[in-house]
Design an enzyme around this catalytic site. Structure first.
Site, mmCIF file in Angstrom:
data_model
loop_
_atom_site.group_PDB
_atom_site.id
_atom_site.type_symbol
_atom_site.label_atom_id
_atom_site.label_comp_id
_atom_site.label_asym_id
_atom_site.label_seq_id
_atom_site.Cartn_x
_atom_site.Cartn_y
_atom_site.Cartn_z
ATOM 1 C CD GLU A 328 -15.005 -8.224 13.407
ATOM 2 O OE1 GLU A 328 -15.501 -9.093 12.652
ATOM 3 O OE2 GLU A 328 -13.795 -8.169 13.672
ATOM 4 C CE LYS A 436 -0.656 -1.583 1.997
ATOM 5 N NZ LYS A 436 -0.654 -2.520 3.142
ATOM 6 C CD1 TRP A 441 -1.930 0.066 -2.470
ATOM 7 C CD2 TRP A 441 -4.138 -0.047 -2.135
ATOM 8 N NE1 TRP A 441 -2.216 0.877 -1.405
ATOM 9 C CE2 TRP A 441 -3.570 0.841 -1.175
ATOM 10 C CE3 TRP A 441 -5.514 -0.279 -2.100
ATOM 11 C CZ2 TRP A 441 -4.341 1.485 -0.218
ATOM 12 C CZ3 TRP A 441 -6.282 0.366 -1.150
ATOM 13 C CH2 TRP A 441 -5.692 1.245 -0.207
#
Lengths: 537, 537
Positions: A328, A436, A441
């Site tokens: 991208e 999580k 995290w």
């Protein structure tokens, strides 16, 4: 100021005029071809004129299934310069996905290396948009084929016009190319590259502080030309008049080493797997190679092991440049270079910085966000990396998933990173792979890297599994080297001093093999399923 | 791809975030100031907020009469980033011309170094558009002045907002700066620079094959910041986080040598006169200087004498890069670098190539045309250089002379050049100075360069004078060094073996001085008049 003019035909024209004798060295299945930019330009104009005669119009998509060679390079310029769109097809996708993207892009013509003829024949009834097939081959005769009409690229060139002029009115924002992401889940997503985006990206990678591509370079992109434009190297090298070495089909580490040695390659680019292979060849291969021409190895796609970088640099004096990007982003986003005032740091500290993904190149903006906003630049807090700028996609081509990835003018990369006080980014995880645990995290990549640094461990993948109290907890899947042993307890003892207690996996499970995608990435969704079954037993 | 975003506020923001501690070293009349990009950013945002409070709106022109120092650098970013237009005023123009351009640009605010306060006071009644005057000074107290209202820059900054955000909606094609050409005849002509043009130019000069500006550089622009953006160096250096050394007011060659030595300058830029002065200081000055940090001296504005380049490189190991550009081109157009396959040429041949103006940088296009079309690339045929591309002006600001210089999408540079088989351009003359003799062209610059290489000759200027048969014929005006002698015959004998017979001047006239413009260029129109009188006598 004058407007427009950031178009690919201008790049080609510069190479033809200023560097007619500079060489492109192309390896095909029948050997090595060499020619200068003058001839490359003539052949490129020939193919454009031929495509025009085949009815190709502005905006039409032309697919390529091809290796890194001179014909693919001609397509790189010949297709966009006439206003059509170069659709590089990742030949490592499944046949179903290849058929899907040809249909989705509505490719009008396919340029096919003879190696991929069977592949295209197998899906020929599923790709009705394709009106002509062109075979990229050195063979004089066309093979028997079910494809119809099938032309020989070289015979078409014979009929082409070497002085064909690019008079099509192209705006710099018009599409020049497209590439589909290799999906780990779901269907591939299409990214469209504009002339402007490719041109600006070419400038950015050629900056002294980026890859510093120069006329004096001998550039060898090992990263495939069907993968994010071989990181833009063929475009930049042509524009700047560098010598190009295109390594062609099915190369081995020995072949790459030989090309670097023989052709005096100065800069090359590829994923860590390639360099692991090259390293092994240098260390254990039968031949001796002279690698002294190399001034830089660009390494990206996934994080390069620190030990590998160290060995290349200290043992072989080959400088590594770590970079980060994605389909991208055309693809360059960050590049790992030391700042000048870091020159005096200890070698290990410098290596630690350089093994991160680096800081953002001029022309782009990044930010790292979590639920509460931008994270602190402390190298610890994790957040998703967002990117924007003139060579970043603003959508997926005709795809509803656009709204998930592109928000408020930013691309959400799906990569969870930390950013330190110098603005240096380090990939911690993919959004969907992050564990999580109790509101905090845990980076699976950090755990994997440390596990894989253990002598007995060949591969390690960490995934989150559901947990009634903590929401998710990490579990590690480990593949040991053949003829080595390590107990669960040994690995736990090894991990303990290196992580906070709550980061340690709840379990370590030994496996024969970790499931992988077509491009060699861990298929964590599948692993999660397998572990789920195993844990429930 | 995402659009827009090639704006100057992005450049500033990158420097603030990624290079907060990298230094700007600024010499002012009261000594040397040092600060990092963090502080530079804060001061830049302060001045923007203050200008906004003074009523400055998007598109308003703000004039600067300033040296190369940190306050001028703050204006370079603070004015365009808020959407206003940085109008750098050439303080070497005549007061009449300065009044003219302030009026023509309709400057709303003037930033004035205290050295130029008397100059602005003298023209204050002729510049009614100016609503505020801001004095750039280290002094605590404002001097008595006729200007009203007159503010102190530093006191205004005290009231400014260091966190001011650039929220103005700026399109990359909006004007960011403007600069008037120093006219040899007629009124100055205004050139407007867009955000996009400056950004792309910054990328182009930072390419490895151009000036390769890098974070690790210590950049010292000696070329004034009121002259074509100091060749874009302050913009590029800030973007890339280079250390900057700004040499301030009224510097001497000794001071420049000292700054290079003390601050470890790696790259500097200026006109040949500056380097002639530096060379003399190195050769005959009282002090010894360490010049070993210098990796490049960018030289442009006019052609650098070959002997000077040779001495810098062989005696002092200081590499010269010859470049060509003009106010209308932001300014870089060509840059003289050898191609890699020329590395094996003899030193003198390489020097001969590098003393030409070089080949066009990526992003621009050039062509060389005479009455019959594009000239051959043979290094002999002369034609006018035409340029186009995204950092080339497309007009003069509100000026009827636009139609003469901008035709069919190209800028007519007014420079007569040759182009050789490698695409390397050599300036032969200005269009208006070229001697047209019997339908053929004679380069006055070639004749002058050879004359000035004669031991006895201090300066030489050649002009065309009317001739009944040949239309025009060259006549040389020569100034001898003090205490040297040379007869007309000696000079003719010296010229004869070096030129075709019809190129030789019809006469050589000894003078005390050759008339010059405010920026030190030969004023050939005036010389032509003087010679005309003398020849008729």
């Amino acid at each position: 100021m004058m407007e427009g003019s950031l178009t690919l035909d201008k790049m080609l024209e510069r190479a033809e005029k200023l560097f007619p004798i500079k060489q492109i060295v192309s390896r095909t299945s029948s050997g090595i071809t060499r020619y200068g930019y003058k001839e490359m330009g003539e052949r490129t104009r020939r193919i454009s004129s031929v495509l025009k005669n085949l009815g190709v119009k502005k905006g039409d998509k032309i697919g390529t299934l091809a290796w890194n060679d001179h014909r693919h390079l001609e397509a790189y310029f010949g297709i966009p310069s006439m206003g059509a769109v170069l659709h590089t097809i990742n030949i490592r996708l499944s046949p179903q996905h290849i058929a899907y993207i040809i249909n989705h892009a509505e490719d009008k013509v396919l340029l096919i290396d003879s190696d991929f003829l069977p592949l295209v024949e197998a899906i020929k009834d599923e790709i009705p948009s394709v009106q002509s097939f062109i075979l990229l081959t050195d063979d004089e005769e066309l093979p028997d084929s079910k494809l119809e009409p099938l032309y020989s690229y070289e015979r078409l060139l014979d009929q082409g016009d070497p002085t064909f002029e690019y008079t099509e009115d192209i705006d710099e924002n018009d599409p020049a190319g497209m590439c589909y992401t290799s999906a780990t889940t779901g269907l591939p997503k299409g990214v469209v590259y504009s002339h402007r985006g490719i041109t600006l990206h070419s400038m950015a990678i050629s900056l002294a502080d980026a890859a510093a591509i120069s006329e004096s370079d001998v550039c060898m992109p090992v990263v495939p030309m069907f993968h994010a434009n071989a990181w833009g190297m063929p475009f930049a090298s042509t524009w700047l008049g560098s010598t190009q070495v295109l390594p062609g089909p099915k190369f081995t580490p020995a072949l790459l080493a030989e090309l670097i040695d023989q052709e005096n390659v100065t800069i090359t680019a590829g994923v860590p797997t390639i360099w692991l292979g090259l390293l092994k060849e240098l260390e254990t291969g039968e031949k001796e190679y002279d690698m002294s021409s190399l001034r830089a190895v660009l390494c990206g796609g996934s994080a390069a092991p620190l030990g590998m970088i160290r060995k290349f640099e200290t043992k072989y004096n080959i400088p590594f440049i770590h970079a980060y990007g994605m389909t991208e982003t055309t693809p360059l986003v960050t590049l790992s270079r030391l700042k000048s005032y870091q020159d005096d740091l200890a070698e290990d500290d410098k290596l630690a910085i350089r093994s991160k993904q680096g800081y953002v190149v001029p022309g782009l903006e990044t930010k790292v966000v979590n639920d509460t906003g931008e994270v602190e630049w402390n190298g610890e807090d994790m957040g998703e990396l967002l990117v924007r700028g003139p060579w970043i996609a603003d959508s997926y081509y005709n795809d509803e998933r656009t709204k998930d990835a592109f928000q408020d003018g930013w691309l959400k990369t799906g990569d969870i990173v930390t950013i330190d006080s110098e603005g240096v980014i380090k990939i911690a995880d993919r959004t969907k792979d992050l564990v999580k645990s109790g509101g905090e995290w845990i980076s699976t990549i950090d755990l994997e890297n440390v596990l894989m640094a253990h002598d007995a461990v060949f591969e390690a993948a960490v995934v989150g599994v559901p947990h009634p109290e903590w929401q998710e907890r990490p579990v590690a899947a480990v593949v040991l080297h053949p003829n080595t042993t390590a107990t669960k307890q040994e690995l736990f003892d090894y991990l303990k001093p290196q992580f906070a207690k709550w980061w340690l996996p709840d379990d370590i499970i030994f496996m024969e093999e970790i499931p992988k995608t077509s491009v060699g990435k861990f298929m964590k969704a599948k692993l999660r399923e397998q572990l789920h079954d195993q844990l429930e037993v």
